[in-house]
Scaffold this motif. Structure first.
Motif, PDB file in Angstrom:
ATOM      1  N   ASN A 199       0.866  -1.186   0.000  1.00 37.93           N
ATOM      2  CA  ASN A 199       0.000   0.000   0.000  1.00 37.93           C
ATOM      3  C   ASN A 199       0.898   1.230   0.000  1.00 37.93           C
ATOM      4  OD1 ASN A 199      -2.654   1.190   0.163  1.00 37.93           O
ATOM      5  ND2 ASN A 199      -2.165   1.785   2.260  1.00 37.93           N
TER       6      ASN A 199
ATOM      7  N   THR B  22       0.534   9.277   0.143  1.00 32.41           N
ATOM      8  CA  THR B  22       1.239  10.552   0.102  1.00 32.41           C
ATOM      9  C   THR B  22       1.384  11.089   1.522  1.00 32.41           C
ATOM     10  OG1 THR B  22      -0.176  10.891  -1.788  1.00 32.41           O
ATOM     11  CG2 THR B  22       1.238  12.739  -1.163  1.00 32.41           C
TER      12      THR B  22
ATOM     13  N   PHE C  97       4.059  15.316   6.191  1.00 32.24           N
ATOM     14  CA  PHE C  97       4.585  15.521   7.552  1.00 32.24           C
ATOM     15  C   PHE C  97       5.715  14.526   7.770  1.00 32.24           C
ATOM     16  CE2 PHE C  97       0.310  17.218   9.417  1.00 32.24           C
ATOM     17  CZ  PHE C  97       0.325  18.232   8.483  1.00 32.24           C
TER      18      PHE C  97
ATOM     19  N   THR D 143       4.391  11.595  10.407  1.00 35.50           N
ATOM     20  CA  THR D 143       3.209  11.706  11.261  1.00 35.50           C
ATOM     21  C   THR D 143       1.998  11.304  10.438  1.00 35.50           C
ATOM     22  OG1 THR D 143       4.204  13.513  12.496  1.00 35.50           O
ATOM     23  CG2 THR D 143       1.817  13.267  12.679  1.00 35.50           C
TER      24      THR D 143
ATOM     25  N   HIS E 218      -2.253   9.841  10.372  1.00 28.59           N
ATOM     26  CA  HIS E 218      -3.526   9.670  11.065  1.00 28.59           C
ATOM     27  C   HIS E 218      -3.579   8.222  11.566  1.00 28.59           C
ATOM     28  CE1 HIS E 218      -7.771   9.559  11.915  1.00 28.59           C
ATOM     29  NE2 HIS E 218      -7.830  10.880  11.729  1.00 28.59           N
TER      30      HIS E 218
ATOM     31  N   HIS F  94      -5.308   5.545   9.334  1.00 34.78           N
ATOM     32  CA  HIS F  94      -4.860   5.221   7.977  1.00 34.78           C
ATOM     33  C   HIS F  94      -4.511   3.730   7.896  1.00 34.78           C
ATOM     34  CE1 HIS F  94      -5.126   9.189   6.620  1.00 34.78           C
ATOM     35  NE2 HIS F  94      -3.871   9.572   6.610  1.00 34.78           N
ATOM     36  N   HIS F  95      -4.812   3.159   6.755  1.00 31.47           N
ATOM     37  CA  HIS F  95      -4.470   1.762   6.502  1.00 31.47           C
ATOM     38  C   HIS F  95      -2.950   1.591   6.689  1.00 31.47           C
ATOM     39  CE1 HIS F  95      -5.879  -2.018   5.097  1.00 31.47           C
ATOM     40  NE2 HIS F  95      -5.153  -2.034   3.997  1.00 31.47           N
ATOM     41  N   THR F  96      -2.206   2.594   6.283  1.00 35.82           N
ATOM     42  CA  THR F  96      -0.744   2.579   6.385  1.00 35.82           C
ATOM     43  C   THR F  96      -0.281   2.466   7.843  1.00 35.82           C
ATOM     44  OG1 THR F  96      -0.632   3.905   4.400  1.00 35.82           O
ATOM     45  CG2 THR F  96       1.328   3.937   5.807  1.00 35.82           C
TER      46      THR F  96
ATOM     47  N   THR G 245      -6.898   8.298  -1.805  1.00 36.93           N
ATOM     48  CA  THR G 245      -7.597   7.011  -1.762  1.00 36.93           C
ATOM     49  C   THR G 245      -7.014   6.179  -0.623  1.00 36.93           C
ATOM     50  OG1 THR G 245      -5.986   6.331  -3.433  1.00 36.93           O
ATOM     51  CG2 THR G 245      -8.202   6.794  -4.218  1.00 36.93           C
ATOM     52  N   SER G 246      -7.854   5.441   0.073  1.00 36.23           N
ATOM     53  CA  SER G 246      -7.377   4.624   1.187  1.00 36.23           C
ATOM     54  C   SER G 246      -7.311   3.156   0.789  1.00 36.23           C
ATOM     55  CB  SER G 246      -8.295   4.774   2.397  1.00 36.23           C
ATOM     56  OG  SER G 246      -7.890   3.839   3.389  1.00 36.23           O
ATOM     57  N   GLY G 247      -6.249   2.513   1.250  1.00 35.80           N
ATOM     58  CA  GLY G 247      -6.097   1.076   1.038  1.00 35.80           C
ATOM     59  C   GLY G 247      -7.189   0.274   1.718  1.00 35.80           C
TER      60      GLY G 247
ATOM     61  N   LYS H 260      -4.252  -0.232  -3.906  1.00 36.16           N
ATOM     62  CA  LYS H 260      -3.244   0.644  -4.522  1.00 36.16           C
ATOM     63  C   LYS H 260      -1.936  -0.114  -4.787  1.00 36.16           C
ATOM     64  CE  LYS H 260      -4.040   3.806  -1.132  1.00 36.16           C
ATOM     65  NZ  LYS H 260      -3.761   5.012  -0.314  1.00 36.16           N
TER      66      LYS H 260
HETATM   67  C1  LIG Z   1      -0.192  16.236  -0.531  1.00 39.94           C
HETATM   68  C2  LIG Z   1      -0.714  15.311   0.540  1.00 39.94           C
HETATM   69  C3  LIG Z   1      -0.042  15.201   1.744  1.00 39.94           C
HETATM   70  C4  LIG Z   1      -0.506  14.350   2.749  1.00 39.94           C
HETATM   71  N1  LIG Z   1       0.186  14.276   3.931  1.00 39.94           N
HETATM   72  C5  LIG Z   1      -0.246  13.447   4.900  1.00 39.94           C
HETATM   73  C6  LIG Z   1       0.481  13.348   6.130  1.00 39.94           C
HETATM   74  O1  LIG Z   1       1.529  13.971   6.316  1.00 39.94           O
HETATM   75  N2  LIG Z   1      -0.021  12.524   7.097  1.00 39.94           N
HETATM   76  C7  LIG Z   1      -1.176  11.808   6.918  1.00 39.94           C
HETATM   77  O2  LIG Z   1      -1.586  11.080   7.827  1.00 39.94           O
HETATM   78  N3  LIG Z   1      -1.878  11.873   5.748  1.00 39.94           N
HETATM   79  C8  LIG Z   1      -1.431  12.669   4.750  1.00 39.94           C
HETATM   80  N4  LIG Z   1      -2.124  12.748   3.572  1.00 39.94           N
HETATM   81  C9  LIG Z   1      -3.366  11.989   3.421  1.00 39.94           C
HETATM   82  C10 LIG Z   1      -3.149  10.489   3.096  1.00 39.94           C
HETATM   83  O3  LIG Z   1      -2.230  10.304   2.056  1.00 39.94           O
HETATM   84  C11 LIG Z   1      -4.521   9.916   2.678  1.00 39.94           C
HETATM   85  O4  LIG Z   1      -5.459  10.100   3.710  1.00 39.94           O
HETATM   86  C12 LIG Z   1      -4.477   8.454   2.230  1.00 39.94           C
HETATM   87  O5  LIG Z   1      -5.678   8.204   1.533  1.00 39.94           O
HETATM   88  C13 LIG Z   1      -4.361   7.446   3.373  1.00 39.94           C
HETATM   89  O6  LIG Z   1      -4.345   6.160   2.761  1.00 39.94           O
HETATM   90  P1  LIG Z   1      -4.324   4.755   3.541  1.00 39.94           P
HETATM   91  O7  LIG Z   1      -5.608   4.646   4.341  1.00 39.94           O
HETATM   92  O8  LIG Z   1      -4.229   3.764   2.406  1.00 39.94           O
HETATM   93  O9  LIG Z   1      -3.136   4.714   4.454  1.00 39.94           O
HETATM   94  C14 LIG Z   1      -1.662  13.581   2.545  1.00 39.94           C
HETATM   95  C15 LIG Z   1      -2.341  13.656   1.310  1.00 39.94           C
HETATM   96  C16 LIG Z   1      -1.863  14.514   0.323  1.00 39.94           C
HETATM   97  C17 LIG Z   1      -2.604  14.589  -1.005  1.00 39.94           C
END
Ligand SMILES: Cc1cc2nc3c(=O)[nH]c(=O)nc-3n(C[C@H](O)[C@H](O)[C@H](O)COP(=O)(O)O)c2cc1C
Length: 195
Positions: A29, A32, A35, A50, A52, A55-57, A86-88, A93
């Motif tokens: 997965n 972006t 942080f 940093t 959330h 997040h799947h990640t 998009t979230s995994g 992805k």
């Molecule tokens: C330019 C940009 C920067 C981002 N920076 C962060 C970040 O620093 N930390 C974070 O938790 N999410 C960040 N995001 C949001 C995650 O990439 C996004 O929520 C993602 O869908 C999470 O996917 P996942 O659930 O597959 O992990 C950013 C998104 C964009 C477009």
């Protein structure tokens, strides 16, 4: 210059734009992340992201104790933005990028980004709100010769993507301004003469 207060906001401009790679529930997965920051340069080199909590990640990093930081260039802008919207959890992805494995089995490292850092999780810090800080030890870095100058990654060749938080815009790097630990030498010399 008269200053006006803008409130307590994380105004830091510009931010880097990287793609974090993990394996979550046995599937690669990518997301972006802006942080991101160097925690320590040597012995061992460390970097933080940093994320959330939900997040799947974040789950993938917790489960595998590993992640990759992949530095995209401006040509990869659309794909970079896509994996940030998009979230995994709901979207697969795993085929957005070609990837390879380095020292850490299962940790996906993106082939088409100019630079990659392979990281082993060494610390996780809950930040109280919805976010968690992951600190990784950089166990290896990867690039291709065409992005290097004298064996070191070279910004004009890397063409990284910069990010402006709150205005939600991407930028490219401009001209070189000067040399670090050099441009201040004249002031240093002036101060030395006055003291
Ligand atoms: C330019 C940009 C920067 C981002 N920076 C962060 C970040 O620093 N930390 C974070 O938790 N999410 C960040 N995001 C949001 C995650 O990439 C996004 O929520 C993602 O869908 C999470 O996917 P996942 O659930 O597959 O992990 C950013 C998104 C964009 C477009």
């Amino acid at each position: 210059m008269e200053k006006i207060a803008l409130g307590a906001h994380p105004y830091l401009y510009p931010l880097p734009t990287v793609i974090v790679g993990t394996r979550t529930e046995d599937k690669p997965n990518f997301i972006t992340v802006s942080f991101v920051g160097i925690v320590q340069q040597h012995s061992p080199p460390m970097i933080s992201v940093t994320l959330h909590n939900n997040h799947h990640t974040s789950k993938g990093i917790r489960d595998t104790k590993a992640f990759s930081i992949n530095i995209p260039n401006t040509r990869l802008l659309a794909k970079t933005d896509y994996v940030g919207m998009t979230s995994g959890l709901t979207v697969d992805k795993s085929e957005v990028f070609e990837f390879f494995e380095g020292h850490i089995t299962g940790c996906p490292i993106i082939r088409e980004t100019p630079l990659n850092l392979e990281c082993r999780l060494i610390k996780e810090i809950e930040l109280g709100g919805e976010s968690v800080l992951f600190i990784g030890e950089i166990v290896e870095s990867y690039s291709a010769r065409k992005y290097l100058k004298r064996g070191i990654p070279y910004v004009p060749k890397l063409r990284p993507i910069l990010f402006s938080i709150n205005t939600n815009s991407y930028y490219r790097v401009g001209r070189k301004l000067g040399k670090a630990w050099h441009e201040g030498l004249r002031i240093k010399e002036k101060v030395r003469k006055l003291s």
